[in-house]
Scaffold this active site. Structure first.
Site, mmCIF file in Angstrom:
data_model
loop_
_atom_site.group_PDB
_atom_site.id
_atom_site.type_symbol
_atom_site.label_atom_id
_atom_site.label_comp_id
_atom_site.label_asym_id
_atom_site.label_seq_id
_atom_site.Cartn_x
_atom_site.Cartn_y
_atom_site.Cartn_z
ATOM 1 N N HIS A 193 62.472 -9.100 16.337
ATOM 2 C CA HIS A 193 62.864 -10.503 16.273
ATOM 3 C C HIS A 193 64.298 -10.653 15.789
ATOM 4 C CE1 HIS A 193 58.566 -12.395 16.191
ATOM 5 N NE2 HIS A 193 59.026 -12.203 17.407
ATOM 6 N N GLU A 433 51.809 -4.688 35.074
ATOM 7 C CA GLU A 433 52.309 -4.024 33.869
ATOM 8 C C GLU A 433 51.514 -2.772 33.528
ATOM 9 O OE1 GLU A 433 52.085 -7.010 30.820
ATOM 10 O OE2 GLU A 433 50.242 -7.831 31.651
ATOM 11 N N ASN A 454 58.262 -4.534 30.325
ATOM 12 C CA ASN A 454 58.106 -3.987 28.973
ATOM 13 C C ASN A 454 56.864 -3.114 28.867
ATOM 14 O OD1 ASN A 454 60.266 -5.626 28.530
ATOM 15 N ND2 ASN A 454 59.254 -7.035 27.156
ATOM 16 N N ARG A 465 56.302 0.501 22.459
ATOM 17 C CA ARG A 465 57.453 -0.398 22.406
ATOM 18 C C ARG A 465 58.007 -0.509 20.988
ATOM 19 N NH1 ARG A 465 55.123 -5.672 25.291
ATOM 20 N NH2 ARG A 465 57.007 -6.577 24.396
ATOM 21 N N CYS A 502 59.647 -10.238 34.995
ATOM 22 C CA CYS A 502 59.813 -11.126 33.849
ATOM 23 C C CYS A 502 59.990 -10.386 32.528
ATOM 24 C CB CYS A 502 58.633 -12.091 33.748
ATOM 25 S SG CYS A 502 57.031 -11.294 33.474
#
Length: 545
Positions: A193, A433, A454, A465, A502
């Site tokens: 973040h 994904e 991702n 990740r 995306c």
């Protein structure tokens, strides 16, 4: 954490390498941000007084975060801060703290021992806040701990280069970045973040800074978040060259902003669809709808997290309505609940899963709770009467899952029609994904496909990740990842079915040429990435100097 060294250490080691998390260049003095001690020998009074002390500290933390929300215009910042408010309101967090106080601990002792996050080695598996490696929870934990102990965080000088092991989102937002400066972390992650906030605010940032011994508090430093380097005591010639590059970077950034209002078009005039990813209606505050082609991803988890119970139909409909109205006729793609993994949903996600990332998450979790799923589908179908809506299923691995959702949609439509409740048409698509979905893409009865880069990278390369030390292995341009993307795009071109992307890969200009070569012409990116992505698309097809 970096250690303070002497001039000799400085001269021997002037360059430190790191991973670029937010591009930019900054010159300033080093400010070593050492972790504050959270524990102290605080004598416990009575349980009643200790509970009151804890309550006051948590209320003060809420006020601090609310003030940050009020003075922070960026949607990314407001969303992240809202997550922290929900953490403070989570009863599963506060219950064990009260139990420890009742057993005789002081408020500070109970808080620090219970809300241990990744500091705990043997935390119980059924206590997510004790085991999660989550920077937001650490940030909340440390803020309340400081308030309980009456300590204030260190204030860095304006324009400083902050060096730390890690830093929480609220700590980052409390710092005045308007006078320049930068951030270099020996830990951290490009997907954290704080990294998202740094990119949104244009703060240069490095993570995974190699070593650290010899970094000196107050030393003059150059933070090069283009080449991934922190330099101390640079000679005059190097400083002059750095200043020239900083000016050139600033000019390029200004030029990139010029691309924001217009459509995304290659140098040869080919149009590319570029939408935005949002986590809720608040992400749209201050954004101009005409700057994008639509909303390519709405993460509907914001309605389910921290609520204690699934949101009712009215609450969901009102949230979807706000987003559709903002889009003003542009298509909006709502991803159904993507719970599980690192986003457990209270009351829905099973407890004590051995591996949540390979367990009940995405569409699997929704189909496991059909009554809850029906409510979301009802709200989405009703919202579709207000504008073009697409529904996207996450974590799909089997064609049977798509078929089950279509059956459920048909039942919901019939029920709405029976009760004379208006609804609209929706296209039903899937996120690609999971490698299994990409490899068997021709078996899926979907109206469109959206590649979630991702998770596709994570599952294809077997690299988490959140694994800071393995980020170099999680290469978006790995041949295996590109091969799966190419397979999906080729199927879309063959069948006339739209394929988009995306994930973060679409917002990184380094990979746009390759994605374009594979045939991809639809992207959805973070709002902060819109201008740079459009600028990078404008260079596609332009002869290289």
């Amino acid at each position: 954490m970096p250690k303070i060294g002497g001039r000799a250490a400085r001269a021997a080691e002037r360059h430190w390498r790191g991973v670029v998390a937010s591009e930019g260049l900054a010159a300033g003095t080093v400010f070593l941000l050492t972790p504050q001690e959270r524990t102290a020998d605080v004598a416990a009074t009575t349980p009643h007084k200790e509970r009151r002390r804890l309550k006051r500290a948590m209320e003060a933390a809420r006020r601090d975060i609310a003030r940050l929300i009020a003075k922070t215009p960026e949607p990314e910042s407001a969303h992240i801060l809202d997550i922290q408010l929900r953490i403070l309101e989570d009863k599963t967090l506060i219950g064990p703290v009260h139990a420890a106080i009742a057993a005789g601990a002081s408020a500070a002792q109970a808080w620090n021992a219970t809300v241990a996050v990744d500091d705990a080695v043997d935390a119980p598996a059924d206590a997510p806040y004790l085991t999660a490696r989550d920077s937001d929870t650490r940030d909340v934990r440390d803020r309340v701990a400081r308030l309980l102990l009456g300590r204030r965080p260190a204030v860095p000088p304006l324009g400083a280069i902050l060096v730390a092991e890690d830093i929480g989102p609220t700590r980052f937002l409390e710092i005045d970045w308007s006078h320049g400066g930068g951030l270099a972390l020996t830990g951290g992650s490009r997907s954290s973040h704080v990294a998202m906030l740094a990119r949104a605010k244009g703060v240069p940032m490095l993570v995974g800074l190699a070593g650290g011994a010899g970094l000196v508090d107050g030393a003059p430093a150059l933070l090069d978040a283009e080449r991934g380097e922190l330099v101390l005591d640079a000679p005059a010639a190097e400083r002059a060259a750095f200043e020239r590059r900083a000016i050139a970077f600033s000019e390029r950034t200004g030029q990139v902003a010029l691309y924001l209002p217009g459509p995304a078009v290659t140098a040869e005039g080919e149009r590319v669809w570029v939408g935005i990813n949002v986590a809720g209606p608040t992400d749209l505050d201050g954004l101009e709808p005409s700057h994008c082609d639509g909303v390519g991803l709405v993460r509907t988890e914001f309605l389910f997290q921290g609520a204690g119970r699934p949101p009712n139909e009215r609450r969901q409909f009102e949230a979807y309505e706000r987003i559709i109205q903002w889009a003003a006729g542009r298509p909006v793609t709502f991803r159904t609940l993507d719970g599980g993994g690192d986003k457990p949903i209270a009351g829905l996600s099973p407890e004590n899963e051995p591996d949540p990332f390979l367990g009940w998450r995405g569409v699997r979790l929704s189909l496991r709770h059909p009554a809850v799923f029906r409510v979301q589908l009802r709200a989405l179908l009703r919202a579709a009467a207000l504008g073009p809506v697409r529904v996207m299923l996450p974590m799909v691995t089997s064609p049977d899952e798509v078929a089950a959702v279509r059956d459920l949609l048909d039942k919901v439509r019939r029920d709405l029609k029976t009760h004379r409740i208006g609804f609209g048409k929706v296209a039903l698509g899937i996120m690609v994904e999971v490698p299994a979905a990409a490899l068997a893409i021709e078996d899926f009865d979907a109206d469109f496909y959206s590649i979630g880069s991702n998770d596709l990278i994570q599952y294809t390369l077997a690299v988490s990740r959140g694994a800071r030390d393995l980020e170099a292995l999680a290469r978006p341009d790995h041949p295996a990842v590109l091969g799966l993307i190419e397979r999906v795009v080729a199927h879309g071109l063959k069948t006339g079915c739209e394929v988009g992307l995306c994930g973060d890969m679409g917002g990184d200009p380094r990979y746009l040429d390759r994605l374009f070569d594979l045939g991809l012409r639809s992207l959805s990116v973070a709002p902060a990435a819109l201008a740079r992505v459009k600028a990078a698309i404008a260079r596609i097809g332009r002869p290289q100097p």
